[in-house]
Enzyme design. Sequence first.
Site, PDB file in Angstrom:
ATOM      1  N   ASP A 219       9.407   2.691  -0.744  1.00 48.75           N
ATOM      2  CA  ASP A 219       8.389   3.373   0.056  1.00 48.75           C
ATOM      3  C   ASP A 219       8.645   3.022   1.525  1.00 48.75           C
ATOM      4  OD1 ASP A 219       4.723   3.444   0.159  1.00 48.75           O
ATOM      5  OD2 ASP A 219       6.271   4.283   1.460  1.00 48.75           O
TER       6      ASP A 219
ATOM      7  N   LYS B  91       4.936   9.533   8.441  1.00 49.33           N
ATOM      8  CA  LYS B  91       4.680   9.012   9.796  1.00 49.33           C
ATOM      9  C   LYS B  91       5.675   9.546  10.837  1.00 49.33           C
ATOM     10  CE  LYS B  91       2.391   4.966   7.834  1.00 49.33           C
ATOM     11  NZ  LYS B  91       1.006   4.961   8.305  1.00 49.33           N
TER      12      LYS B  91
ATOM     13  N   TYR C 137       0.865  -1.185   0.000  1.00 49.94           N
ATOM     14  CA  TYR C 137       0.000   0.000   0.000  1.00 49.94           C
ATOM     15  C   TYR C 137       0.899   1.231   0.000  1.00 49.94           C
ATOM     16  CZ  TYR C 137      -3.441   3.476   1.548  1.00 49.94           C
ATOM     17  OH  TYR C 137      -4.245   4.585   1.647  1.00 49.94           O
TER      18      TYR C 137
HETATM   19  P1  KE4 Z   1      -0.686   8.511   4.251  1.00 49.34           P
HETATM   20  O1  KE4 Z   1      -1.196   9.181   2.978  1.00 49.34           O
HETATM   21  O2  KE4 Z   1      -1.759   7.691   4.947  1.00 49.34           O
HETATM   22  O3  KE4 Z   1       0.047   9.481   5.176  1.00 49.34           O
HETATM   23  O4  KE4 Z   1       0.470   7.478   3.807  1.00 49.34           O
HETATM   24  C1  KE4 Z   1       0.159   6.496   2.851  1.00 49.34           C
HETATM   25  C2  KE4 Z   1       1.130   5.337   2.996  1.00 49.34           C
HETATM   26  C3  KE4 Z   1       2.157   5.210   2.078  1.00 49.34           C
HETATM   27  N1  KE4 Z   1       3.055   4.215   2.161  1.00 49.34           N
HETATM   28  C4  KE4 Z   1       2.988   3.302   3.169  1.00 49.34           C
HETATM   29  C5  KE4 Z   1       4.001   2.205   3.225  1.00 49.34           C
HETATM   30  C6  KE4 Z   1       1.966   3.390   4.138  1.00 49.34           C
HETATM   31  O5  KE4 Z   1       1.904   2.458   5.131  1.00 49.34           O
HETATM   32  C7  KE4 Z   1       1.012   4.420   4.066  1.00 49.34           C
HETATM   33  C8  KE4 Z   1      -0.131   4.549   5.049  1.00 49.34           C
HETATM   34  N2  KE4 Z   1      -0.284   3.480   5.965  1.00 49.34           N
HETATM   35  C9  KE4 Z   1      -1.629   3.203   6.453  1.00 49.34           C
HETATM   36  C10 KE4 Z   1      -1.532   2.106   7.503  1.00 49.34           C
HETATM   37  N3  KE4 Z   1      -1.374   0.839   6.922  1.00 49.34           N
HETATM   38  C11 KE4 Z   1      -2.321   4.430   6.945  1.00 49.34           C
HETATM   39  C12 KE4 Z   1      -3.540   4.178   7.804  1.00 49.34           C
HETATM   40  C13 KE4 Z   1      -4.782   4.704   7.167  1.00 49.34           C
HETATM   41  O6  KE4 Z   1      -4.925   4.580   5.918  1.00 49.34           O
HETATM   42  O7  KE4 Z   1      -5.641   5.218   7.920  1.00 49.34           O
END
Ligand code: KE4
Length: 425
Positions: free
Chosen positions: A237, A265, A142
């Site tokens: 990523d 994060k 993801y």
């Molecule tokens: P954000 O757009 O949510 O800040 O980041 C996206 C993203 C990109 N790359 C990786 C490896 C990530 O894990 C994420 C976001 N992680 C999820 C949790 N698995 C965010 C939680 C959510 O979607 O509420």
Amino acid sequence: MPVSESLFDRALKLIPGGVNSPVRAFRSVGGTPFYVKSAQGATLTTADDRELIDFVCTWGPAIHGHNHPRIKAAIAAALERGTSFGTPNPFEVEMAELITRLVPSIQKVRMTSSGTEATMSAIRLARGFTKRDKIVKFAGCYHGHSDSLLIKAGSGALTHGYPDSAGIPASFARETVVLPFNNAAALAAAFAANPGQIAAVILEPHIGNAGFILAEPGYLAAVRRLCTENGAVLIFDEVMTGFRLAIGGVQQLEAIVPDLTCLGKIIGGGLPVGAFGGRAEIMDLLAPLGPVYQAGTLSGNPLALAAGIASLRLLEELNPYARLDALGRQVRDAVLAAARAKGIPVQVPQLGSMFSVFFTAVPVRDCDSALTSDAKLFANYFYGCLKRGVYLPPSAYEAYFISTAHEGPAIDRACEVMTEAIQAI
Ligand code: KE4
């Protein structure tokens, strides 16, 4: 009626699914989400005054535990001077110097306000640099919710059973090649089938969004070699793994040099943030220097960067990674022992402060094997832990996170609870 329930009833009337991010909705484990009114260290306090030991850690940022005094103080001090200026501010320089020093593959870096923006921008930049259109991603990874990357995606998309989101034009989806993780031959074949067409390969070097799935020995080196041989940009990523598994990320642990890296994060200390960076010759294609446009009203926001800088400086001072790995092994060993005693097959991949529990006898090495995990058994386990005061990610396809604040009573109690929950399944 419990406060969380009345809040959720009100939310459902005005917010789709009652949540501002799907994975919070508890739909894959059943029931309704609780609301949190405060958090401190390893503990969440719900709107109904329940205290829970937290293994979500706001999906990764809270590596120092919630509301750490150093991060709180940094935000308060920055707040005294204002919240957003729309001009460059000194924190941006300090953060860029920190990131490029701690992650040497990042020669230049651009801040964003989310991980999604970081990966979306890195993809656009790679396409601009190579003048190619296709990208490769891996099932279960993801990378946020931009159109090019919501194909066979993990996290909430996998959790809720729509890894290929609606609303993405077929013409977009055709430019994204999805491959199985931990399979170098599949990547070699994709390059052979698309000669000179693949702009970038993007992956989570260890997957945290299909549960926790480790890259097998040699795999990341093979991906690196194939990208180099085929002129494709390798994008790590590390939004989740960056500063989480080592101060220099997985790329430090595995001695791999990606061309671009995405972060998020932890570098925001719990405030909205993302970043992407890498080889200067690629990054210099970005506006205002070059033709690849990318921007953001709150990119480099002083409050978010003050919090992120405090978080990174704490990591430099404490170097907590061995301690975090010991906590991870303590939990892993407790769950494995309980499952063995109960006669339930589980896989518990763990590295440092990340782990997850798959209820399957199949060794988990990619998305397909992760999907053999028994989601119903996970839901029982999730609620068995929750009712005993431990909050796991409300999805069988997420990584669990440990903070330095878990050390001591919290991790010991959590091991007891996870053991009891498996015994009671
Ligand atoms: P954000 O757009 O949510 O800040 O980041 C996206 C993203 C990109 N790359 C990786 C490896 C990530 O894990 C994420 C976001 N992680 C999820 C949790 N698995 C965010 C939680 C959510 O979607 O509420």
